[in-house]
Design a protein around this motif. Structure first.
Motif, PDB file in Angstrom:
ATOM      1  N   GLU A 247     -13.152 -31.416 -21.179  1.00  0.00           N
ATOM      2  CA  GLU A 247     -11.862 -32.064 -21.432  1.00  0.00           C
ATOM      3  C   GLU A 247     -11.390 -31.836 -22.861  1.00  0.00           C
ATOM      4  O   GLU A 247     -10.239 -31.475 -23.096  1.00  0.00           O
ATOM      5  CB  GLU A 247     -11.952 -33.561 -21.158  1.00  0.00           C
ATOM      6  CG  GLU A 247     -12.072 -33.916 -19.693  1.00  0.00           C
ATOM      7  CD  GLU A 247     -12.236 -35.405 -19.464  1.00  0.00           C
ATOM      8  OE1 GLU A 247     -12.301 -36.184 -20.444  1.00  0.00           O
ATOM      9  OE2 GLU A 247     -12.310 -35.799 -18.289  1.00  0.00           O
ATOM     10  N   ALA A 248     -12.278 -32.034 -23.821  1.00  0.00           N
ATOM     11  CA  ALA A 248     -11.908 -31.888 -25.230  1.00  0.00           C
ATOM     12  C   ALA A 248     -11.581 -30.442 -25.585  1.00  0.00           C
ATOM     13  O   ALA A 248     -10.675 -30.177 -26.374  1.00  0.00           O
ATOM     14  CB  ALA A 248     -13.030 -32.410 -26.123  1.00  0.00           C
ATOM     15  N   THR A 249     -12.306 -29.516 -24.985  1.00  0.00           N
ATOM     16  CA  THR A 249     -12.092 -28.105 -25.273  1.00  0.00           C
ATOM     17  C   THR A 249     -10.683 -27.655 -24.889  1.00  0.00           C
ATOM     18  O   THR A 249     -10.106 -26.793 -25.544  1.00  0.00           O
ATOM     19  CB  THR A 249     -13.141 -27.258 -24.515  1.00  0.00           C
ATOM     20  OG1 THR A 249     -14.429 -27.639 -24.980  1.00  0.00           O
ATOM     21  CG2 THR A 249     -12.945 -25.789 -24.734  1.00  0.00           C
ATOM     22  N   ALA A 250     -10.107 -28.225 -23.855  1.00  0.00           N
ATOM     23  CA  ALA A 250      -8.786 -27.811 -23.395  1.00  0.00           C
ATOM     24  C   ALA A 250      -7.648 -28.408 -24.218  1.00  0.00           C
ATOM     25  O   ALA A 250      -6.513 -27.937 -24.126  1.00  0.00           O
ATOM     26  CB  ALA A 250      -8.615 -28.169 -21.924  1.00  0.00           C
ATOM     27  N   VAL A 251      -7.915 -29.414 -25.026  1.00  0.00           N
ATOM     28  CA  VAL A 251      -6.847 -30.057 -25.798  1.00  0.00           C
ATOM     29  C   VAL A 251      -6.260 -29.112 -26.854  1.00  0.00           C
ATOM     30  O   VAL A 251      -5.040 -28.960 -26.947  1.00  0.00           O
ATOM     31  CB  VAL A 251      -7.351 -31.358 -26.469  1.00  0.00           C
ATOM     32  CG1 VAL A 251      -6.321 -31.918 -27.429  1.00  0.00           C
ATOM     33  CG2 VAL A 251      -7.693 -32.392 -25.407  1.00  0.00           C
ATOM     34  N   LEU A 252      -7.102 -28.474 -27.641  1.00  0.00           N
ATOM     35  CA  LEU A 252      -6.597 -27.599 -28.711  1.00  0.00           C
ATOM     36  C   LEU A 252      -5.770 -26.430 -28.195  1.00  0.00           C
ATOM     37  O   LEU A 252      -4.704 -26.147 -28.747  1.00  0.00           O
ATOM     38  CB  LEU A 252      -7.727 -27.136 -29.618  1.00  0.00           C
ATOM     39  CG  LEU A 252      -8.310 -28.232 -30.501  1.00  0.00           C
ATOM     40  CD1 LEU A 252      -9.491 -27.706 -31.302  1.00  0.00           C
ATOM     41  CD2 LEU A 252      -7.260 -28.808 -31.430  1.00  0.00           C
ATOM     42  N   PRO A 253      -6.213 -25.721 -27.153  1.00  0.00           N
ATOM     43  CA  PRO A 253      -5.347 -24.655 -26.634  1.00  0.00           C
ATOM     44  C   PRO A 253      -4.006 -25.179 -26.122  1.00  0.00           C
ATOM     45  O   PRO A 253      -2.979 -24.513 -26.275  1.00  0.00           O
ATOM     46  CB  PRO A 253      -6.165 -24.036 -25.497  1.00  0.00           C
ATOM     47  CG  PRO A 253      -7.563 -24.344 -25.854  1.00  0.00           C
ATOM     48  CD  PRO A 253      -7.524 -25.685 -26.531  1.00  0.00           C
ATOM     49  N   SER A 254      -3.994 -26.362 -25.543  1.00  0.00           N
ATOM     50  CA  SER A 254      -2.723 -26.932 -25.083  1.00  0.00           C
ATOM     51  C   SER A 254      -1.782 -27.166 -26.258  1.00  0.00           C
ATOM     52  O   SER A 254      -0.592 -26.851 -26.188  1.00  0.00           O
ATOM     53  CB  SER A 254      -2.971 -28.241 -24.329  1.00  0.00           C
ATOM     54  OG  SER A 254      -3.684 -27.988 -23.138  1.00  0.00           O
ATOM     55  N   ILE A 255      -2.313 -27.698 -27.350  1.00  0.00           N
ATOM     56  CA  ILE A 255      -1.496 -27.905 -28.550  1.00  0.00           C
ATOM     57  C   ILE A 255      -1.019 -26.562 -29.090  1.00  0.00           C
ATOM     58  O   ILE A 255       0.146 -26.400 -29.452  1.00  0.00           O
ATOM     59  CB  ILE A 255      -2.286 -28.697 -29.616  1.00  0.00           C
ATOM     60  CG1 ILE A 255      -2.529 -30.130 -29.130  1.00  0.00           C
ATOM     61  CG2 ILE A 255      -1.549 -28.690 -30.955  1.00  0.00           C
ATOM     62  CD1 ILE A 255      -3.524 -30.903 -29.975  1.00  0.00           C
TER      63      ILE A 255
END
Length: 101
Positions: free
Chosen positions: A56-64
């Motif tokens: 879950e956390a890994t996908a946050v930065l690419p989304s931003i």
């Protein structure tokens, strides 16, 4: 870095499952109206586990990064070899899969 491109309230999404290193993942990706990838969500189904929290956390930065104009193929190339790269590549339209040099 550019200003954040806000997401529309309603947007196209695609959900899919895939296997990476013998682990089942589920991803959901949303798109801007022009078809560009806008955000990605990733989970591995083991609620509360460290690997689930990491997914879950890994996908946050690419989304931003996507919302700030970073190209999806650049992100996939930057994280190649991991489940996030697989999820981004599967979510991208085929014509966007060209790798940056």
């Amino acid at each position: 870095m550019s200003n954040r491109e806000h997401l529309p309230s309603r947007r196209e999404s695609v959900s899919f499952n895939f296997i990476h290193q013998d682990r089942q993942y589920h991803a959901t990706a949303t798109r801007y109206s022009d078809g560009r990838l806008a955000e990605i969500f990733l989970d591995c189904g083991k609620v509360g586990s460290a690997v689930q929290q990491h997914a879950e956390a890994t996908a946050v930065l690419p989304s931003i990064a996507l919302q700030h104009g970073v190209d999806a193929s650049t992100l996939a190339h930057a994280v190649k070899g991991g489940p996030l790269a697989t999820a981004i590549e599967l979510a991208m339209p085929p014509h966007d899969l060209e790798r940056p040099q």
